[in-house]
Write a protein that holds these residues in place. Structure first.
Motif, PDB file in Angstrom:
ATOM      1  N   LEU A  34      23.086  33.999   6.456  1.00 13.76           N
ATOM      2  CA  LEU A  34      22.154  35.121   6.592  1.00 13.76           C
ATOM      3  C   LEU A  34      22.758  36.426   6.079  1.00 13.76           C
ATOM      4  CD1 LEU A  34      20.506  34.302  10.033  1.00 13.76           C
ATOM      5  CD2 LEU A  34      19.576  33.971   7.739  1.00 13.76           C
ATOM      6  N   SER A  35      24.089  36.520   6.097  1.00 13.90           N
ATOM      7  CA  SER A  35      24.710  37.731   5.550  1.00 13.90           C
ATOM      8  C   SER A  35      24.502  37.820   4.043  1.00 13.90           C
ATOM      9  CB  SER A  35      26.214  37.759   5.879  1.00 13.90           C
ATOM     10  OG  SER A  35      26.948  36.811   5.098  1.00 13.90           O
ATOM     11  N   ALA A  36      24.352  36.655   3.378  1.00 15.43           N
ATOM     12  CA  ALA A  36      24.051  36.669   1.944  1.00 15.43           C
ATOM     13  C   ALA A  36      22.672  37.269   1.708  1.00 15.43           C
ATOM     14  CB  ALA A  36      24.122  35.249   1.385  1.00 15.43           C
ATOM     15  N   VAL A  37      21.735  36.990   2.619  1.00 19.97           N
ATOM     16  CA  VAL A  37      20.405  37.586   2.523  1.00 19.97           C
ATOM     17  C   VAL A  37      20.496  39.100   2.675  1.00 19.97           C
ATOM     18  CG1 VAL A  37      18.113  37.711   3.557  1.00 19.97           C
ATOM     19  CG2 VAL A  37      19.282  35.502   3.370  1.00 19.97           C
ATOM     20  N   GLN A  38      21.286  39.561   3.630  1.00 22.88           N
ATOM     21  CA  GLN A  38      21.459  41.002   3.820  1.00 22.88           C
ATOM     22  C   GLN A  38      21.990  41.664   2.558  1.00 22.88           C
ATOM     23  OE1 GLN A  38      24.028  40.703   7.319  1.00 22.88           O
ATOM     24  NE2 GLN A  38      22.423  41.649   8.566  1.00 22.88           N
ATOM     25  N   VAL A  39      23.008  41.053   1.966  1.00 18.73           N
ATOM     26  CA  VAL A  39      23.597  41.609   0.746  1.00 18.73           C
ATOM     27  C   VAL A  39      22.557  41.645  -0.372  1.00 18.73           C
ATOM     28  CG1 VAL A  39      25.302  41.239  -1.076  1.00 18.73           C
ATOM     29  CG2 VAL A  39      25.954  40.929   1.324  1.00 18.73           C
ATOM     30  N   ALA A  40      21.819  40.548  -0.538  1.00 18.44           N
ATOM     31  CA  ALA A  40      20.846  40.457  -1.624  1.00 18.44           C
ATOM     32  C   ALA A  40      19.726  41.472  -1.470  1.00 18.44           C
ATOM     33  CB  ALA A  40      20.276  39.037  -1.691  1.00 18.44           C
ATOM     34  N   VAL A  41      19.213  41.618  -0.250  1.00 20.40           N
ATOM     35  CA  VAL A  41      18.109  42.552  -0.032  1.00 20.40           C
ATOM     36  C   VAL A  41      18.590  43.997  -0.148  1.00 20.40           C
ATOM     37  CG1 VAL A  41      16.380  43.355   1.616  1.00 20.40           C
ATOM     38  CG2 VAL A  41      16.810  40.904   1.367  1.00 20.40           C
ATOM     39  N   GLN A  81      14.972  23.984  12.796  1.00 22.12           N
ATOM     40  CA  GLN A  81      15.821  24.786  11.915  1.00 22.12           C
ATOM     41  C   GLN A  81      15.154  26.114  11.582  1.00 22.12           C
ATOM     42  OE1 GLN A  81      16.282  21.994   8.713  1.00 22.12           O
ATOM     43  NE2 GLN A  81      18.057  20.996   9.633  1.00 22.12           N
ATOM     44  N   LEU A  82      13.870  26.062  11.263  1.00 25.61           N
ATOM     45  CA  LEU A  82      13.146  27.295  10.968  1.00 25.61           C
ATOM     46  C   LEU A  82      13.162  28.229  12.172  1.00 25.61           C
ATOM     47  CD1 LEU A  82       9.844  27.720   9.071  1.00 25.61           C
ATOM     48  CD2 LEU A  82      10.088  28.762  11.301  1.00 25.61           C
ATOM     49  N   ALA A  83      12.923  27.675  13.348  1.00 26.00           N
ATOM     50  CA  ALA A  83      12.907  28.491  14.562  1.00 26.00           C
ATOM     51  C   ALA A  83      14.275  29.121  14.813  1.00 26.00           C
ATOM     52  CB  ALA A  83      12.493  27.636  15.761  1.00 26.00           C
ATOM     53  N   THR A  84      15.329  28.349  14.608  1.00 28.49           N
ATOM     54  CA  THR A  84      16.686  28.865  14.820  1.00 28.49           C
ATOM     55  C   THR A  84      17.004  29.995  13.851  1.00 28.49           C
ATOM     56  OG1 THR A  84      17.441  26.697  15.595  1.00 28.49           O
ATOM     57  CG2 THR A  84      19.129  28.255  14.866  1.00 28.49           C
ATOM     58  N   VAL A  85      16.662  29.799  12.574  1.00 26.28           N
ATOM     59  CA  VAL A  85      16.929  30.836  11.573  1.00 26.28           C
ATOM     60  C   VAL A  85      16.105  32.085  11.867  1.00 26.28           C
ATOM     61  CG1 VAL A  85      16.756  31.419   9.124  1.00 26.28           C
ATOM     62  CG2 VAL A  85      17.560  29.160   9.813  1.00 26.28           C
ATOM     63  N   ALA A  86      14.849  31.901  12.253  1.00 26.94           N
ATOM     64  CA  ALA A  86      13.991  33.052  12.543  1.00 26.94           C
ATOM     65  C   ALA A  86      14.534  33.854  13.723  1.00 26.94           C
ATOM     66  CB  ALA A  86      12.565  32.578  12.835  1.00 26.94           C
ATOM     67  N   GLU A  87      14.934  33.179  14.781  1.00 21.32           N
ATOM     68  CA  GLU A  87      15.442  33.887  15.958  1.00 21.32           C
ATOM     69  C   GLU A  87      16.769  34.571  15.665  1.00 21.32           C
ATOM     70  OE1 GLU A  87      14.013  34.537  18.690  1.00 21.32           O
ATOM     71  OE2 GLU A  87      12.226  33.307  18.455  1.00 21.32           O
ATOM     72  N   ARG A  88      17.652  33.889  14.962  1.00 13.70           N
ATOM     73  CA  ARG A  88      18.948  34.500  14.640  1.00 13.70           C
ATOM     74  C   ARG A  88      18.746  35.652  13.661  1.00 13.70           C
ATOM     75  NH1 ARG A  88      22.944  36.403  16.881  1.00 13.70           N
ATOM     76  NH2 ARG A  88      24.801  36.647  15.561  1.00 13.70           N
ATOM     77  N   GLY A  89      17.817  35.500  12.737  1.00 15.78           N
ATOM     78  CA  GLY A  89      17.544  36.570  11.787  1.00 15.78           C
ATOM     79  C   GLY A  89      17.067  37.828  12.482  1.00 15.78           C
ATOM     80  N   ALA A 118      15.803  42.857  10.690  1.00 18.26           N
ATOM     81  CA  ALA A 118      14.525  42.387  10.142  1.00 18.26           C
ATOM     82  C   ALA A 118      14.645  41.806   8.739  1.00 18.26           C
ATOM     83  CB  ALA A 118      13.512  43.533  10.146  1.00 18.26           C
ATOM     84  N   ILE A 119      15.560  42.301   7.912  1.00 19.64           N
ATOM     85  CA  ILE A 119      15.613  41.852   6.528  1.00 19.64           C
ATOM     86  C   ILE A 119      16.121  40.422   6.393  1.00 19.64           C
ATOM     87  CG2 ILE A 119      15.874  44.173   5.605  1.00 19.64           C
ATOM     88  CD1 ILE A 119      18.822  43.602   5.202  1.00 19.64           C
ATOM     89  N   THR A 120      16.722  39.880   7.432  1.00 19.30           N
ATOM     90  CA  THR A 120      17.227  38.512   7.348  1.00 19.30           C
ATOM     91  C   THR A 120      16.233  37.484   7.887  1.00 19.30           C
ATOM     92  OG1 THR A 120      18.319  38.703   9.505  1.00 19.30           O
ATOM     93  CG2 THR A 120      19.613  39.273   7.557  1.00 19.30           C
ATOM     94  N   VAL A 121      15.102  37.916   8.400  1.00 16.41           N
ATOM     95  CA  VAL A 121      14.104  36.991   8.936  1.00 16.41           C
ATOM     96  C   VAL A 121      13.347  36.330   7.778  1.00 16.41           C
ATOM     97  CG1 VAL A 121      12.046  36.751  10.368  1.00 16.41           C
ATOM     98  CG2 VAL A 121      13.849  38.354  11.032  1.00 16.41           C
TER      99      VAL A 121
END
Length: 314
Positions: free
Chosen positions: A131-138, A155-163, A168-171
């Protein structure tokens, strides 16, 4: 063409998207240009591509079309990461993901993706690192939004909650999944999870890899994907006795409505709850036009119910 929001995000896409799986291979530059031009002229915006399509050839072809014929700002480009191996690994590690993103942007000749779609899960890498890669990219402007590819519901639920916990940009705003009358397994867990978390679905292979058009009912046409050495296994995976029964139901519905089997199958997926866009591939502009023509088709409730019944997973 109508546009829809992707989940609960502000991203808008055409409700029919254009896939580029065969670009650079079975679909040459001239055919790709004709397709994309016709797609944009009809109001289409979402174009899906991946670095694994032809080992980058599809993205290079799309980049060539953008450079010569279609303005970049007309499109919402969804780029899918397939994690090719390399010095930084072939996992969802931050280095590998960002290196792959840079290579994708170079092939496309653009400075950003509108939607960066990541592998859903990699148990070998901490989720926070991915998810930190998403932060960097955004934050760098290289991606506007992020989504997932073929996640399971948990998996989707886990990523959404952790994001949400990280910012917000990592969701994830989207999940690209195979979804058709022949592939409804995602309804068990993924679809409810996506709707609950405000994640829009990009339905991949909505025509059952071409089988739902009825073209394979009496054999394999010489000009079809099923006759292609590289794509035959992809098509054959959807040809069985259950599929034949569903295809017959689609043919019957199309005959009753005075439309094509393609229109029936595509409209069924397109208008399902949670679906933001149904992504189709095409051999040429004429074949794409058949998919675009479904824009005016809406299935009556009784026909939708009959198709639901015959295609319910066992």
């Amino acid at each position: 063409m109508q546009r829809r929001r992707v989940g609960s995000s502000g991203l808008e896409v055409s409700r029919i998207g254009l896939g580029t799986l065969t670009w650079g291979a079975d679909t040459d530059l001239e055919a790709a240009t004709a397709q994309l031009t016709a797609f944009v002229d009809a109001g289409g915006s979402l174009v899906e591509t991946a670095d694994g399509y032809g080992d980058g050839l599809a993205q290079e072809t799309l980049g060539a079309v953008l450079a010569a014929s279609v303005p970049r700002e007309y499109l919402v480009i969804a780029g899918r990461a397939t994690l090719p191996g390399g010095p930084l690994g072939d996992s969802a590690a931050r280095g590998a993901l960002l290196t792959g993103l840079d290579a994708t942007l170079k092939r496309l000749g653009t400075d950003h993706l509108d939607l960066w779609q990541l592998p859903a899960w990699d148990a070998t890498v901490p989720l926070d690192e991915t998810l930190s890669a998403v932060q960097v990219a955004v934050l760098s402007g290289k991606a506007r939004y992020a989504g997932l590819v073929a996640p399971r519901g948990w998996q989707l639920a886990t990523v959404a909650e952790r994001g949400r916990a990280l910012g917000a940009i990592t969701v994830p705003v989207s999940a690209q999944v195979e979804y058709s009358l022949l592939a409804r397994d995602v309804e068990a867990e993924l679809v409810p999870a996506a709707v609950h978390h405000g994640v829009g679905l990009l339905a991949w292979a909505p025509l059952g890899r071409g089988v739902l058009t009825g073209k394979y009912a009496d054999g394999t046409p010489a000009d079809s994907r099923g006759a292609s050495a590289t794509l035959a296994p992809y098509v054959e995976a959807r040809r069985n006795e259950r599929s034949a029964r569903i295809v017959q139901a689609v043919l019957t519905a199309a005959d009753g409505l005075g439309t094509s089997p393609l229109a029936v199958a595509l409209a069924w997926v397109r208008d399902l709850p949670g679906v933001a866009s149904a992504v189709v591939g095409a051999r040429d502009a004429a074949q794409l036009a058949a998919s675009m023509a479904t824009e005016s088709v809406t299935l009556p409730a009784e026909i939708r119910a009959a198709l639901d019944d015959v295609s319910t997973p066992g």
